[in-house]
Design an enzyme around this catalytic site. Structure first.
Site, mmCIF file in Angstrom:
data_model
loop_
_atom_site.group_PDB
_atom_site.id
_atom_site.type_symbol
_atom_site.label_atom_id
_atom_site.label_comp_id
_atom_site.label_asym_id
_atom_site.label_seq_id
_atom_site.Cartn_x
_atom_site.Cartn_y
_atom_site.Cartn_z
ATOM 1 N N ALA A 113 0.748 -1.394 0.165
ATOM 2 C CA ALA A 113 -0.072 0.004 0.123
ATOM 3 C C ALA A 113 0.882 1.254 0.021
ATOM 4 O O ALA A 113 2.076 1.161 0.515
ATOM 5 C CB ALA A 113 -1.045 0.138 1.215
ATOM 6 N N PRO A 114 0.335 2.360 -0.574
ATOM 7 C CA PRO A 114 -0.765 2.485 -1.136
ATOM 8 C C PRO A 114 -0.981 2.026 -2.749
ATOM 9 O O PRO A 114 -1.848 2.045 -3.485
ATOM 10 C CB PRO A 114 -1.059 3.915 -1.487
ATOM 11 C CG PRO A 114 0.240 4.469 -1.504
ATOM 12 C CD PRO A 114 1.307 3.556 -0.658
ATOM 13 N N GLY A 115 0.059 1.467 -3.332
ATOM 14 C CA GLY A 115 0.072 0.723 -4.496
ATOM 15 C C GLY A 115 0.806 1.295 -5.746
ATOM 16 O O GLY A 115 0.842 1.027 -6.864
ATOM 17 N N CYS B 20 12.858 4.338 1.837
ATOM 18 C CA CYS B 20 12.731 5.609 1.689
ATOM 19 C C CYS B 20 13.660 6.236 2.634
ATOM 20 O O CYS B 20 12.968 7.458 3.393
ATOM 21 C CB CYS B 20 11.497 6.453 1.226
ATOM 22 S SG CYS B 20 10.222 5.883 2.533
#
Length: 407
Positions: free
Chosen positions: A243-245, A351
């Site tokens: 998620a979120p994809g 990240c």
């Protein structure tokens, strides 16, 4: 609801209720037009980012510790101080609007105090901010509004010059980039990126194109991680933290996208439908406790939860709640090694700008490292050329560490 009132709600709830800035803004600014929404976001996000420095200025010039102020007064003064210190809002407007925010909170007794502090800030904040030193990690953390541990980490890892450049870069608005969705046809205005095939630099995110599924807001660093997976038709790919994809919907072939939280799994399914990614099957499960039949994948993507130190520009409150997650990252990489077929590939991406969560995790995994630096020289890790590292202060995008591995 005005732009300043919406921004005030964000600042108040982030620091008093531990709310997420983007979620509060979405609710508070939902009825604002585009211009006022942009103003509310700039004021709210900037204030949350700069809170440590603003509190220092209020302490020094306001002559009363910030921590002892009523929460509505504290939030209003932070927002007012940000306007005085970091924007071109006329001082009288910043002073008057801040006083009105306190008055509207029914704290009439605090109005004279607020007015006095704002007037002292309007006269002295510029010189106070300009005089703050940045010659050591602790001073730089105060000047640029970061937790000490983040400044110390970057100072040691990057050296003073690069650490300061990274701090400055992540106090600026993030790049405005979308990913073109090749599954749907349509025209979207923007400037194509020179390095990534589907990245488009835009002046603003086209809401109609977004709702039509033609684009997906996604930094170049994030898009690069999806591209490095290299999935192809006919293959099976497992995305362990999907998620979120954004990355899951980049992938070709059959994709199993795993998400732990039920609400985020539903959001992931909705995003897949919007983008026409009918090759993606969403599984609401703990990635460390998957069903035994979910194995033998050609490729696995581990876009692991992390401290997020590469995306602080776009997530203003994250710097105040950030923490490294090396144990979880190591566990997810172990799961990936168990679920990929012999000879298959694993892409590990995070990240963050933290070697403890980046190269140290890969080194400890015992997996074979594939060289990426020659394939993507513009994003080559400065110390470990086998890895990629997008750097906000160098590449103007989110900070992503990317490794491609084999069992």
């Amino acid at each position: 609801m005005t732009a300043r009132q919406a921004a005030y709600q964000v600042v108040l709830r982030v620091f008093e209720e531990d709310a997420y800035a983007d979620r509060v803004l979405r609710s508070a600014a939902k009825d604002l037009d585009g211009r006022d929404h942009a103003l509310a976001q700039r004021l709210a996000f900037g204030t949350v980012q700069r809170a440590r420095t603003l509190d220092h200025a209020i302490d020094k010039l306001g002559k009363r510790p910030v921590r002892k102020l009523d929460p509505p007064v504290r939030a209003a003064l932070r927002l007012g101080a940000y306007q005085l210190g970091y924007t071109d809002v006329p001082p009288h407007a910043a002073v008057n609007e801040t006083v009105e925010l306190v008055r509207s909170a029914r704290l009439e007794r605090a109005v004279p105090f607020t007015n006095a502090v704002m007037r002292r800030l309007s006269e002295g904040i510029a010189s106070l901010l300009a005089a703050l030193p940045e010659d050591n990690p602790h001073a730089a953390a105060l000047k640029h509004s970061y937790p000490d541990w983040v400044a110390e980490l970057w100072w040691e890892e990057l050296g003073p010059e690069e650490a300061l450049a990274l701090m400055r870069a992540q106090n600026e608005p993030p790049e405005r980039v979308v990913r073109l969705n090749r599954r749907k046809s349509g025209t979207v205005e923007g400037r194509p990126d020179l390095d990534l095939p589907d990245a488009l630099h835009v002046e603003r995110v086209d809401e109609e194109a977004l709702h039509a599924g033609l684009i997906w807001p996604q930094s170049r660093g994030s898009q690069l991680a999806g591209v490095v997976v290299g999935s192809r038709p006919g293959e099976r790919t497992l995305d362990l933290c999907a998620a979120p994809g954004g990355k899951a919907t980049q992938l070709e072939g059959d994709v199993v996208a795993v998400e732990l939280h039920a609400g985020r799994a539903r959001e992931l399914e909705e995003n897949c439908r919007l983008l026409g990614a009918d090759n993606v099957t969403v599984v609401n499960a703990d990635a460390t406790k998957l069903a035994p039949e979910l194995t033998g994948f050609d490729r696995v993507l581990v876009d692991a939860p992390c401290s997020g130190l590469g995306v602080l520009a776009g997530r203003p409150d994250l710097r105040w709640r950030s923490r490294p997650l090396p144990e979880l990252q190591a566990e997810l990489l172990r799961v990936a090694a168990e679920r990929v077929k012999p000879g298959g590939t694993i892409v590990y991406s995070v990240c963050t700008m933290n070697p403890e969560e980046n190269e140290a995790i890969v080194d400890a995994s015992g997996l074979h490292i594939e060289e990426l630096g020659e394939e993507w020289p513009q994003f080559r890790h400065p110390r470990r050329p086998e890895f990629l590292l997008t750097q906000p202060q160098v590449h103007g995008t989110a900070g992503f560490f990317i490794a491609r591995l084999r069992t």
